[in-house]
Design a protein around this motif. Structure first.
Motif, PDB file in Angstrom:
ATOM      1  N   GLU A 136       0.850  -1.187   0.000  1.00  0.00           N
ATOM      2  CA  GLU A 136       0.000   0.000   0.000  1.00  0.00           C
ATOM      3  C   GLU A 136       0.882   1.231   0.000  1.00  0.00           C
ATOM      4  O   GLU A 136       2.088   1.146   0.269  1.00  0.00           O
ATOM      5  N   VAL A 137       0.309   2.385  -0.304  1.00  0.00           N
ATOM      6  CA  VAL A 137       1.082   3.631  -0.360  1.00  0.00           C
ATOM      7  C   VAL A 137       1.500   4.021   1.057  1.00  0.00           C
ATOM      8  O   VAL A 137       0.681   4.107   1.968  1.00  0.00           O
ATOM      9  N   LEU A 138       2.832   4.243   1.209  1.00  0.00           N
ATOM     10  CA  LEU A 138       3.347   4.721   2.494  1.00  0.00           C
ATOM     11  C   LEU A 138       3.436   6.243   2.498  1.00  0.00           C
ATOM     12  O   LEU A 138       2.946   6.912   3.401  1.00  0.00           O
ATOM     13  N   GLY A 153       7.038  10.373  13.459  1.00  0.00           N
ATOM     14  CA  GLY A 153       5.776   9.784  13.010  1.00  0.00           C
ATOM     15  C   GLY A 153       5.597   8.466  13.716  1.00  0.00           C
ATOM     16  O   GLY A 153       6.557   7.905  14.251  1.00  0.00           O
ATOM     17  N   ILE A 154       4.388   7.948  13.738  1.00  0.00           N
ATOM     18  CA  ILE A 154       4.131   6.687  14.434  1.00  0.00           C
ATOM     19  C   ILE A 154       4.880   5.548  13.746  1.00  0.00           C
ATOM     20  O   ILE A 154       5.300   5.666  12.595  1.00  0.00           O
ATOM     21  N   THR A 180      12.054   5.203   8.184  1.00  0.00           N
ATOM     22  CA  THR A 180      13.315   4.524   7.836  1.00  0.00           C
ATOM     23  C   THR A 180      13.427   4.344   6.330  1.00  0.00           C
ATOM     24  O   THR A 180      14.510   4.500   5.757  1.00  0.00           O
ATOM     25  N   THR A 181      12.327   4.023   5.670  1.00  0.00           N
ATOM     26  CA  THR A 181      12.330   3.868   4.206  1.00  0.00           C
ATOM     27  C   THR A 181      12.800   5.150   3.527  1.00  0.00           C
ATOM     28  O   THR A 181      13.643   5.124   2.619  1.00  0.00           O
ATOM     29  N   LEU A 182      12.278   6.294   3.975  1.00  0.00           N
ATOM     30  CA  LEU A 182      12.663   7.583   3.401  1.00  0.00           C
ATOM     31  C   LEU A 182      14.144   7.862   3.642  1.00  0.00           C
ATOM     32  O   LEU A 182      14.865   8.289   2.729  1.00  0.00           O
ATOM     33  N   ILE A 202       5.507  13.049   9.741  1.00  0.00           N
ATOM     34  CA  ILE A 202       4.791  12.246   8.741  1.00  0.00           C
ATOM     35  C   ILE A 202       3.386  11.959   9.260  1.00  0.00           C
ATOM     36  O   ILE A 202       3.208  11.351  10.310  1.00  0.00           O
ATOM     37  N   GLU A 203       2.407  12.440   8.524  1.00  0.00           N
ATOM     38  CA  GLU A 203       0.994  12.217   8.845  1.00  0.00           C
ATOM     39  C   GLU A 203       0.214  12.096   7.546  1.00  0.00           C
ATOM     40  O   GLU A 203       0.478  12.842   6.594  1.00  0.00           O
TER      41      GLU A 203
END
Length: 579
Positions: free
Chosen positions: A342-344, A362-363, A369-371, A513-514
């Motif tokens: 799914e889109v992160l 962000g939660i 970590t991906t970013l 990130i939200e």
């Protein structure tokens, strides 16, 4: 439940314990604390599998004691295609199937007695973990941890922090007599840290938990086991009371120990004078006086107060870079998106200047970590790094940066150091003496591996740092050293962290990130958000002051400045009362 008596254990490069003793009684929730690399995890390993280790002393544990364990290095199995509910329920489902299978065999088998025995054993095992109510119990624990929304998600889709909590729930529901957890708080976001606190406090059986997290220490435990300088102190009560008592005791003992040392030194001078007199004048009275004075010295030595351990093991972290540049745009991210099942993240846009220090928050599971990894790889058209910027990366997955099969020495040869002497001198600043640098990296504690990563990052002289949970596994003094190093750093930093105080003390602003995108938040707004959603404002502010005063007392003790230590101790007592 556990009795450790005069236990000693050493590695070839390091002594870990010298005749340590402690007990853990049924129903106690014990926090096991101490500096990184002191041997806490090794002592847990010895308790769990004493046959594997050659140690001196005695370890007594009920042979029927069932132990549940959550490791600090739990790895999420991305290939496991089961839901969160199925993962937690594995033991229950396995026993259900076993019972059903035995019942099927009974219909055709002539050996009913053997099958009846097996049936009873399986039934007893099922009852021991409250099998009849397992679905309800799983739902209750998931609700308590605010994870019920993840019940039907695939286990492979969880973030590291979410998976850690699921592991805790799974082990608790298997109903162990003793629950052991090694740094279960690492990588948890603010909400999940509160969930872990609730899970620990809901657990009625015995628990032994390694942690450096002050929030958990202050809210979850009624016994403290403190490993320091190869010895153990145990305290029945709250961490907040233990820490105050420990510092007060150190002030008193050190003052007494120094007074004893001074008296023994004065008496030694008298003995030398009497010995000299007796050498030149053989009168019996001189011999008697010398003998009497020697006996006094022996009594002084026998009742001598042992000096408390007041050394502070703190690495000297220096993040200075060789490529200081005028303020410019170091990093620009435009229309960045990332998706797995799914889109992160979607249409993410932000930029960081060459002197900005930025927290990415962000939660758990939203793609932080991906970013950070994508920025470090720098092969995405949406990510642009200034040509004058050199990037260094610290990973929460330590083996991503460290070759754990290397010795420490080999790791730094591979990093570009040329001589043994150069490596030895450099690593001594990070607490790795000459006796340690031939040690394999895989044998280090989590905290030591993070310090080693920081040493590699520092050696790179990069002018932009990507730090993924840099405070994880670090003890208090190492965190303070890192905080100071980041404050003094003159390049750009993008850091993932769930450590509220560390963010507030070191960062200029927050990228949050939200809803699959990123927005910039001032430090003032970030504070308000934390107070409103997660932690009490008064608690956080008082706890920060407490930590500062405790550190000042420790430094005063190192300088044998007792008057200052006593004044600070009164200040600390007032702060504790206000909590």
């Amino acid at each position: 439940m556990i009795n450790v008596d005069n236990l000693s254990y050493s590695f070839p490069q390091k002594d870990l314990y010298n005749k340590v003793s402690f007990t853990l009684e049924e129903g106690q929730h014990a926090a096991f604390i101490g500096a990184s690399g002191n041997g806490k995890s090794t002592l847990i390993d010895i308790i769990m599998d004493p046959e594997r280790y050659m140690f001196d002393g005695k370890l007594e544990i009920d042979p029927n004691c069932k132990i549940g364990y959550v490791s600090q290095f739990s790895q999420l199995d991305k290939t496991k295609e089961i839901t969160v509910f199925e993962y937690i329920a594995e033991e229950f489902i396995k026993l259900q199937n076993e019972i059903a299978n035995i019942c099927t065999q009974m219909e055709t088998s002539s050996d009913i007695e053997t099958l009846l025995e097996k049936y009873q054993e399986a039934l007893d095992a099922f009852d021991a973990i409250d099998g009849d109510d397992f679905e309800s119990n799983i739902n209750k624990k998931l609700n308590l941890a605010n994870l019920n929304k993840h019940k039907d998600r695939m286990i492979s889709e969880l973030s590291g922090g979410e998976f850690k909590l699921i592991q805790v729930i799974k082990e608790m529901l298997n109903n162990p007599d003793l629950m052991i957890m090694d740094e279960p708080d690492v990588f948890l976001d603010f909400e999940n840290l509160n969930s872990l606190k609730n899970l620990i406090n809901s657990h009625k059986k015995t628990m032994l938990v390694i942690t450096h997290n002050r929030y958990l220490l202050n809210h979850c435990f009624n016994k403290i086991i403190h490993l320091e300088n190869m010895e153990i102190q145990e305290f029945d009560g709250r961490y907040i009371d233990y820490n105050f008592s420990l510092l007060q005791t150190k002030i008193e003992l050190q003052e007494l120990a120094i007074a004893d040392d001074e008296e023994i030194a004065r008496n030694e001078i008298r003995i030398e004078k009497l010995r000299e007199r007796a050498t030149y004048n053989a009168e019996a009275s001189n011999g008697r006086a010398l003998k009497a004075r020697v006996k006094i010295q022996e009594r002084l030595e026998a009742r001598r107060i042992k000096a408390p351990f007041v050394d502070i093991k703190q690495p000297n972290i220096n993040l200075a870079n060789n490529n200081e540049i005028e303020e410019t745009i170091a990093l620009k991210v435009e229309d960045f998106s990332v998706a797995f099942d799914e889109v992160l993240l979607e249409n993410v846009n932000f930029e960081i200047k060459s002197t900005d220090k930025v927290a990415l928050i962000g939660i758990n599971g939203v793609g932080k970590t991906t970013l950070l990894r994508e920025i470090f790889k720098n092969n995405n058209d949406c990510i642009k790094i200034n040509n004058d910027i050199e990037v260094a990366y610290l990973s929460q997955m330590q083996d991503e940066i460290l070759n754990e099969s290397n010795t420490i020495l080999q790791e730094f040869y591979d990093a570009g150091f040329e001589t043994y002497r150069e490596i030895r001198r450099y690593l001594s600043n990070y607490g790795f003496g000459e006796d340690r640098i031939e040690q394999k990296i895989e044998s280090l504690s989590g905290g030591e591996k993070n310090i080693l990563q920081l040493a590699k990052v520092s050696a790179s002289k990069a002018n932009m740092l990507l730090l993924d949970e840099p405070t994880s596994h670090l003890d208090t003094y190492s965190q303070i050293a890192l905080e100071k190093a980041i404050q003094n750093y003159n390049g750009a930093i993008l850091m993932i962290s769930h450590d509220y105080h560390f963010i507030v003390n070191c960062m200029d602003y927050v990228l949050m990130i939200e809803d699959k995108t990123i927005r910039k938040v001032s430090m003032k707004k970030f504070r308000k958000m934390i107070y409103a959603k997660h932690f009490d404002k008064d608690y956080l502010e008082i706890e920060q002051k407490k930590k500062s005063v405790e550190t000042q007392i420790a430094l005063a003790l190192m300088d044998t400045d007792f008057e200052r230590a006593k004044i600070l101790s009164q200040e600390l007592e007032a702060l504790i009362k206000s909590l």
